[in-house]
Enzyme design. Structure first.
Site, PDB file in Angstrom:
ATOM      1  N   SER A   6       1.364  34.767  75.257  1.00 52.42           N
ATOM      2  CA  SER A   6       0.032  35.171  74.803  1.00 52.42           C
ATOM      3  C   SER A   6      -1.004  34.456  75.667  1.00 52.42           C
ATOM      4  CB  SER A   6      -0.160  34.784  73.335  1.00 52.42           C
ATOM      5  OG  SER A   6      -1.540  34.639  73.071  1.00 52.42           O
ATOM      6  N   HIS A  31       1.237  39.331  76.443  1.00 52.68           N
ATOM      7  CA  HIS A  31       0.659  39.603  75.124  1.00 52.68           C
ATOM      8  C   HIS A  31      -0.829  39.266  75.170  1.00 52.68           C
ATOM      9  CE1 HIS A  31       0.882  39.866  70.657  1.00 52.68           C
ATOM     10  NE2 HIS A  31      -0.033  38.910  70.682  1.00 52.68           N
ATOM     11  N   ASP A  33      -4.378  39.099  73.149  1.00 53.93           N
ATOM     12  CA  ASP A  33      -4.974  39.014  71.813  1.00 53.93           C
ATOM     13  C   ASP A  33      -6.450  39.390  71.858  1.00 53.93           C
ATOM     14  OD1 ASP A  33      -2.778  38.062  70.174  1.00 53.93           O
ATOM     15  OD2 ASP A  33      -2.859  36.259  71.412  1.00 53.93           O
ATOM     16  N   MET A  35      -9.763  39.943  69.725  1.00 51.46           N
ATOM     17  CA  MET A  35     -10.349  39.545  68.428  1.00 51.46           C
ATOM     18  C   MET A  35     -11.844  39.849  68.429  1.00 51.46           C
ATOM     19  SD  MET A  35      -8.524  35.870  67.885  1.00 51.46           S
ATOM     20  CE  MET A  35      -6.806  35.597  68.301  1.00 51.46           C
ATOM     21  N   HIS A  64      -2.614  43.279  71.338  1.00 53.31           N
ATOM     22  CA  HIS A  64      -2.627  43.009  69.901  1.00 53.31           C
ATOM     23  C   HIS A  64      -4.080  43.057  69.417  1.00 53.31           C
ATOM     24  CE1 HIS A  64      -1.606  39.742  66.611  1.00 53.31           C
ATOM     25  NE2 HIS A  64      -1.959  40.898  66.086  1.00 53.31           N
ATOM     26  N   MET A  66      -6.763  42.600  66.926  1.00 50.86           N
ATOM     27  CA  MET A  66      -7.147  41.963  65.652  1.00 50.86           C
ATOM     28  C   MET A  66      -8.628  42.271  65.443  1.00 50.86           C
ATOM     29  SD  MET A  66      -5.020  38.487  66.263  1.00 50.86           S
ATOM     30  CE  MET A  66      -4.904  38.887  67.985  1.00 50.86           C
ATOM     31  N   MET A 134       3.344  38.534  61.765  1.00 50.44           N
ATOM     32  CA  MET A 134       2.522  37.347  62.060  1.00 50.44           C
ATOM     33  C   MET A 134       3.097  36.143  61.318  1.00 50.44           C
ATOM     34  SD  MET A 134       0.178  38.134  64.211  1.00 50.44           S
ATOM     35  CE  MET A 134      -0.522  36.490  64.201  1.00 50.44           C
ATOM     36  N   GLY A 141      -4.853  30.314  68.541  1.00 49.36           N
ATOM     37  CA  GLY A 141      -3.583  29.829  69.053  1.00 49.36           C
ATOM     38  C   GLY A 141      -3.337  28.416  68.548  1.00 49.36           C
ATOM     39  N   ASP A 170       4.934  36.534  66.059  1.00 51.03           N
ATOM     40  CA  ASP A 170       3.776  35.988  66.769  1.00 51.03           C
ATOM     41  C   ASP A 170       3.125  34.871  65.953  1.00 51.03           C
ATOM     42  OD1 ASP A 170       1.481  35.613  68.280  1.00 51.03           O
ATOM     43  OD2 ASP A 170       0.636  37.601  67.875  1.00 51.03           O
ATOM     44  N   SER A 193       0.531  28.738  73.041  1.00 51.70           N
ATOM     45  CA  SER A 193       0.367  27.320  73.372  1.00 51.70           C
ATOM     46  C   SER A 193       1.665  26.671  73.859  1.00 51.70           C
ATOM     47  CB  SER A 193      -0.202  26.562  72.169  1.00 51.70           C
ATOM     48  OG  SER A 193       0.577  26.816  71.031  1.00 51.70           O
TER      49      SER A 193
HETATM   50  C1  DX5 Z   1      -2.897  34.531  66.853  1.00 51.71           C
HETATM   51  C2  DX5 Z   1      -2.451  35.363  68.025  1.00 51.71           C
HETATM   52  C3  DX5 Z   1      -1.277  34.819  68.726  1.00 51.71           C
HETATM   53  C4  DX5 Z   1      -1.504  33.463  69.315  1.00 51.71           C
HETATM   54  C5  DX5 Z   1      -0.199  32.764  69.456  1.00 51.71           C
HETATM   55  O1  DX5 Z   1      -3.899  35.177  66.183  1.00 51.71           O
HETATM   56  O2  DX5 Z   1      -2.137  36.661  67.630  1.00 51.71           O
HETATM   57  O3  DX5 Z   1      -0.782  35.707  69.708  1.00 51.71           O
HETATM   58  O4  DX5 Z   1      -2.128  33.498  70.561  1.00 51.71           O
HETATM   59  O5  DX5 Z   1      -0.443  31.483  69.885  1.00 51.71           O
HETATM   60  P1  DX5 Z   1       0.547  30.300  69.538  1.00 51.71           P
HETATM   61  O6  DX5 Z   1       1.849  30.656  70.170  1.00 51.71           O
HETATM   62  O7  DX5 Z   1      -0.104  29.112  70.153  1.00 51.71           O
HETATM   63  O8  DX5 Z   1       0.626  30.222  68.056  1.00 51.71           O
HETATM   64 ZN    ZN Z   2      -1.038  37.983  69.096  1.00 54.77          ZN
END
Ligand code: DX5
Ligand code: ZN
Length: 210
Positions: A6, A31, A33, A35, A64, A66, A134, A141, A170, A193
């Site tokens: 991600s 991936h 994200d 938002m 993804h 969100m 999720m 993250g 995820d 991360s």
């Molecule tokens: C959270 C995201 C994830 C996130 C994962 O809302 O959808 O994809 O970036 O990050 P880590 O692996 O650090 O939890």
């Molecule tokens: Zn994600």
């Protein structure tokens, strides 16, 4: 096992390089994200960023969303080069209609938040390419994996059965969690991360896949 870093945890000042590096280190998918500050408290990136990094690597892009009103925005991400568009079951009142629309243009995934039961996607399981569970509350993250999600993952695997639907997890995925998820038959591990926070991307990806 498909490993999908991600980019939320990448260094955005050199995003193109980061994406290239992680693919050279063995990432199968990227991936992304997205938002909007409404569906989740954070704001990240838009379609123009996806379009830019599309030029850098050839691996599938797993976008993804969100965001609220995904029906209004998903097409921009398809046009920017997404291979999978994943929408949240909680973000629409007409999940079936939304999936049907996306299906004509792109592979389609559905994501569910930690508190959303699996039965909310039971009636669309034949119509999707990917189910994203999720394992943290979406938005940021670096959060801790919610252990009780493992049960949901087991049930999701059962629900999918022999269908050609990827099961993806995820949030909070590290080498310890990855081992458990591999044993449960998860197909796609999303990790932000853990990979981008490591010194050696290749080693981090290898440990997730092992
Ligand atoms: C959270 C995201 C994830 C996130 C994962 O809302 O959808 O994809 O970036 O990050 P880590 O692996 O650090 O939890
Ligand atoms: Zn994600």
């Amino acid at each position: 096992m498909i490993v999908a870093p991600s980019i939320l945890s990448a260094d955005f000042a050199k995003l193109g390089e980061e994406v290239k590096d992680v693919v050279e280190a063995g990432a199968d998918w990227i991936h992304i994200d997205v938002m909007d500050g409404k569906f989740v408290p954070n704001i990240t990136i838009g379609a123009c960023v996806v379009k830019s990094i599309r030029k850098v690597v050839d691996v599938p892009f797993d976008v993804h969303l969100m965001i609220e009103e995904p029906e209004k925005h998903y097409r921009a991400f398809v046009e920017a080069g997404a291979d999978y568009i994943t929408v949240h079951a909680e973000a629409t009142h007409s999940l079936y209609r939304l999936i049907s629309k996306i299906r004509g243009e792109c592979k389609v995934g559905v994501a569910i938040n930690p508190a959303t039961p699996l039965c909310s996607v039971e009636n669309v399981i034949d119509d999707i390419d990917l189910l994203l569970i999720m394992s943290v509350e979406p938005g940021f993250g670096g959060q801790k994996f919610i252990e009780s999600i493992i049960k949901k993952v087991e049930k999701a695997k059962e629900m999918i059965g022999s269908r050609k639907v990827y099961l993806s997890v995820d949030g909070g995925v590290n080498d310890r969690v990855a081992k458990i998820l591999r044993e449960k038959g998860v197909d796609v591990l999303v990790a932000g991360s853990y990979i981008f926070g490591s010194e050696d991307y290749r080693e981090a990806i290898r440990k997730l896949r092992k």
